[in-house]
Write a protein that holds these residues in place. Sequence first.
Motif, PDB file in Angstrom:
ATOM      1  N   GLY A 360     -37.105  46.715  30.196  1.00  0.00           N
ATOM      2  CA  GLY A 360     -36.071  45.968  30.635  1.00  0.00           C
ATOM      3  C   GLY A 360     -36.724  44.354  31.041  1.00  0.00           C
ATOM      4  N   GLY A 361     -36.164  43.832  32.095  1.00  0.00           N
ATOM      5  CA  GLY A 361     -36.580  42.683  32.256  1.00  0.00           C
ATOM      6  C   GLY A 361     -36.570  42.183  33.846  1.00  0.00           C
ATOM      7  N   VAL A 362     -37.124  41.155  34.297  1.00  0.00           N
ATOM      8  CA  VAL A 362     -37.262  40.914  35.722  1.00  0.00           C
ATOM      9  C   VAL A 362     -37.363  39.268  35.591  1.00  0.00           C
ATOM     10  CG1 VAL A 362     -38.698  40.303  37.834  1.00  0.00           C
ATOM     11  CG2 VAL A 362     -38.758  42.522  36.469  1.00  0.00           C
ATOM     12  N   ARG A 363     -36.232  38.824  36.533  1.00  0.00           N
ATOM     13  CA  ARG A 363     -36.076  37.075  36.599  1.00  0.00           C
ATOM     14  C   ARG A 363     -35.715  36.986  37.871  1.00  0.00           C
ATOM     15  NH1 ARG A 363     -32.991  36.209  32.602  1.00  0.00           N
ATOM     16  NH2 ARG A 363     -31.057  35.845  33.248  1.00  0.00           N
ATOM     17  N   LEU A 364     -36.257  35.700  38.589  1.00  0.00           N
ATOM     18  CA  LEU A 364     -35.971  35.153  39.916  1.00  0.00           C
ATOM     19  C   LEU A 364     -35.586  33.830  39.778  1.00  0.00           C
ATOM     20  CD1 LEU A 364     -38.942  36.897  41.707  1.00  0.00           C
ATOM     21  CD2 LEU A 364     -36.528  37.636  41.881  1.00  0.00           C
ATOM     22  N   GLU A 365     -34.522  33.332  40.344  1.00  0.00           N
ATOM     23  CA  GLU A 365     -34.120  32.080  40.032  1.00  0.00           C
ATOM     24  C   GLU A 365     -33.454  31.340  41.246  1.00  0.00           C
ATOM     25  OE1 GLU A 365     -31.247  29.673  36.850  1.00  0.00           O
ATOM     26  OE2 GLU A 365     -30.447  31.858  37.335  1.00  0.00           O
ATOM     27  N   ASP A 366     -33.778  29.979  41.373  1.00  0.00           N
ATOM     28  CA  ASP A 366     -33.387  29.538  42.599  1.00  0.00           C
ATOM     29  C   ASP A 366     -33.246  28.100  42.319  1.00  0.00           C
ATOM     30  OD1 ASP A 366     -33.748  31.098  45.358  1.00  0.00           O
ATOM     31  OD2 ASP A 366     -35.702  31.329  44.099  1.00  0.00           O
ATOM     32  N   VAL A 367     -32.344  27.235  42.902  1.00  0.00           N
ATOM     33  CA  VAL A 367     -32.042  25.804  42.717  1.00  0.00           C
ATOM     34  C   VAL A 367     -32.565  24.933  43.676  1.00  0.00           C
ATOM     35  CG1 VAL A 367     -30.335  24.240  42.509  1.00  0.00           C
ATOM     36  CG2 VAL A 367     -29.872  26.398  41.564  1.00  0.00           C
ATOM     37  N   VAL A 368     -33.270  23.829  43.159  1.00  0.00           N
ATOM     38  CA  VAL A 368     -33.862  23.183  44.098  1.00  0.00           C
ATOM     39  C   VAL A 368     -33.484  21.500  43.764  1.00  0.00           C
ATOM     40  CG1 VAL A 368     -35.843  24.429  44.360  1.00  0.00           C
ATOM     41  CG2 VAL A 368     -35.952  22.638  42.646  1.00  0.00           C
ATOM     42  N   VAL A 369     -33.608  20.427  44.741  1.00  0.00           N
ATOM     43  CA  VAL A 369     -33.362  19.238  44.379  1.00  0.00           C
ATOM     44  C   VAL A 369     -34.530  18.409  44.825  1.00  0.00           C
ATOM     45  CG1 VAL A 369     -32.511  18.786  46.676  1.00  0.00           C
ATOM     46  CG2 VAL A 369     -31.901  16.927  45.146  1.00  0.00           C
ATOM     47  N   VAL A 370     -35.010  17.507  44.183  1.00  0.00           N
ATOM     48  CA  VAL A 370     -36.267  16.968  44.043  1.00  0.00           C
ATOM     49  C   VAL A 370     -35.980  15.649  45.163  1.00  0.00           C
ATOM     50  CG1 VAL A 370     -38.108  15.442  43.105  1.00  0.00           C
ATOM     51  CG2 VAL A 370     -36.950  17.300  41.815  1.00  0.00           C
ATOM     52  N   ARG A 371     -36.941  15.469  46.012  1.00  0.00           N
ATOM     53  CA  ARG A 371     -36.809  14.800  47.056  1.00  0.00           C
ATOM     54  C   ARG A 371     -38.079  13.513  46.754  1.00  0.00           C
ATOM     55  NH1 ARG A 371     -31.607  14.560  48.616  1.00  0.00           N
ATOM     56  NH2 ARG A 371     -31.123  16.269  49.601  1.00  0.00           N
ATOM     57  N   GLU A 372     -38.138  12.448  47.527  1.00  0.00           N
ATOM     58  CA  GLU A 372     -39.123  11.610  47.453  1.00  0.00           C
ATOM     59  C   GLU A 372     -40.416  11.971  48.030  1.00  0.00           C
ATOM     60  OE1 GLU A 372     -39.401   8.407  46.275  1.00  0.00           O
ATOM     61  OE2 GLU A 372     -37.190   8.014  46.041  1.00  0.00           O
ATOM     62  N   GLU A 373     -40.339  13.042  48.805  1.00  0.00           N
ATOM     63  CA  GLU A 373     -41.471  13.788  49.157  1.00  0.00           C
ATOM     64  C   GLU A 373     -41.172  15.227  49.309  1.00  0.00           C
ATOM     65  OE1 GLU A 373     -43.387  12.262  52.842  1.00  0.00           O
ATOM     66  OE2 GLU A 373     -43.671  10.253  51.872  1.00  0.00           O
TER      67      GLU A 373
END
Length: 390
Positions: A360-373
Amino acid sequence: MSDGDAAAPGVPDTDYAFLDALLADSTAEAFVHVADRFDDRMRYLTRFHGPDRDFAFVRAGGTATLCSPPLFDGQARREFAGEEVRVAGETDAETPEGVAAEVLEAAGIGRALVLDAARHRTVERLEERGLAVPTVPAGRFDAARRRKTEGEIDRQRFVQRVARRGMRRAEAVLAGSIRDGDALLWEGAPLTTERLRREVNAVLASGGITDAGNTVVGAGPSCTDLHFTGDDDIHPDGTVLLDVSPRGQHGYYGDFTRTFVPGEVREWERSAYDAVDAARGAALDALASGAGTPGGKVREAVEDALADHGFPVGDVDVGMTHGPGHGIGLSLHEAPSYDEPLAAGEVLTLEPGVYDPERGGVRLEDVVVVREEGIERFGDYPRSIEPRPA
């Protein structure tokens, strides 16, 4: 704000300054783009969710004009981000390019800039109207879409919020299912990937977004198919991988993945999950400085964490066979990549995964936005290989 009480944000603004800059660097006096509703560049330019036939956009003299198809003028005036709407059928032109040419002729313009990815017939039709048609690399246009405005980020944040609600529904269905030998029963019938997909998609629809045909649900070996949308039996002790990539009302995508085992968690599934979770954490740590972080640093962090857990990366039979993530916006996959420095306002996925065609398979995914810091994650969601009950 909880995942269940968010109102959908309105139409994002469009700043055409980047087009004016492209024109200033060229010999042309106007920019023309011809496409249909499925073209993400046109959606970015117009915010118009038009028909599945071509229409035109014109930028000239600081004015943006949408050349709307007949019968869509009301919708065009409601949705268009620019200043003027011209309606095909109210002119002598027979093609979208012809309507665009009439706009330019009325302004005394003789040179129209198009993308080097423009279709040959578009260039040919403009030239037939006596226009000179220089080109600009499409990559220069697409660079403007990399860094999202706060309005665009709000739209993506909302879509991701609804995607989490869909995932919560899937998790509750898995937790509420009953083992029957090697089968998993839910509401008295075998649970399959298609049944589970429909439960997720119903929640997406109720939240005002579309699944866009992108809800991936794999079970056991079909988890190794990164885009599995078929029907497969779900077995109690195998991995169930859900990758939910819906699209919101204004065209922006979300992308969210979790993996569960509804029954007994065996050694390989546990070790794979721990490896992927460690890689996810390493990627987030690598992004902690925010803008200016080399994408390669994130890639290396993911690969090193997986290697530490015994999983190779690349062209392998067992391990991670894809990159650490991708840019996301009006296109599900767009710039930037993790092969270049990252800038503030860029929105990306983080999606480490490992796969074994026999298990089988395992994946974990999230979305991020890059900020100045640092970075901002679009919400949080528990990570557990065992599904939680409703």
